[in-house]
Design a protein around this motif. Structure first.
Motif: not given
Length: 163
Positions: A73-78
């Motif tokens: 999720n953090a990678k996707f947001e970035l």
């Protein structure tokens, strides 16, 4: 080390895409087993996530983004907030990555899944259904191809600038 990492992700994306493509357009018509729809979707997810990681690793290498977080999720947001804009990634690609991941997350939490005729159905505890059909899955495969081609183009174009 980093150069290899983003190239490795792109290679993994291409392999997973080729598997999904073959399963959707060659194997499925022969076997006609709806359970294959799930396998195709899992390979599409692997392809999309690796292509996304290739761009993230690439930008991490050139210090355009902070070190990559480990969770999806953090990678996707970035990716959505920084990378997609920088490389003009179409909104459909972002939506596709999100949809595929939400389908497979839904599946992990699902107590019931079954194949019915030409559909693979995943039901939640509250009987919220997610359905995979051949047409939907073939469309995922075709959209994934466009995304991988876009990522490949970005990385190749950037390679020329470096060399």
């Amino acid at each position: 080390k980093y150069m290899e990492r983003f190239q490795q992700h792109l290679l993994e994306a291409k392999k997973a895409f080729e598997t999904a493509d073959h399963l959707a357009f060659v194997t499925f018509p022969l076997i006609n087993d709806a359970k294959l729809l799930l396998l195709i979707t899992q390979n599409v997810q692997r392809a999309l996530n690796n292509a996304m990681e290739a761009l993230l690793s690439y930008d991490e290498l050139y210090k355009r983004i902070p070190p990559l977080p480990s969770d999806f999720n953090a990678k996707f947001e970035l990716f959505k907030d920084r990378i997609a804009k920088r490389y003009s990634i179409p909104r459909e690609n972002i939506v596709l990555i999100n949809d595929i991941n939400s389908i497979l997350t839904h599946r992990r939490k699902s107590p019931i899944e079954f194949a019915r005729k030409d559909k693979f159905i995943i039901a939640s505890e509250t009987y919220k259904l997610k359905m995979l059909t051949l047409n939907k899955v073939k469309n995922y495969v075709l959209e994934t191809k466009k995304f991988i081609d876009k990522v490949n183009g970005v990385l190749r174009h950037s390679d020329r600038r470096i060399n």
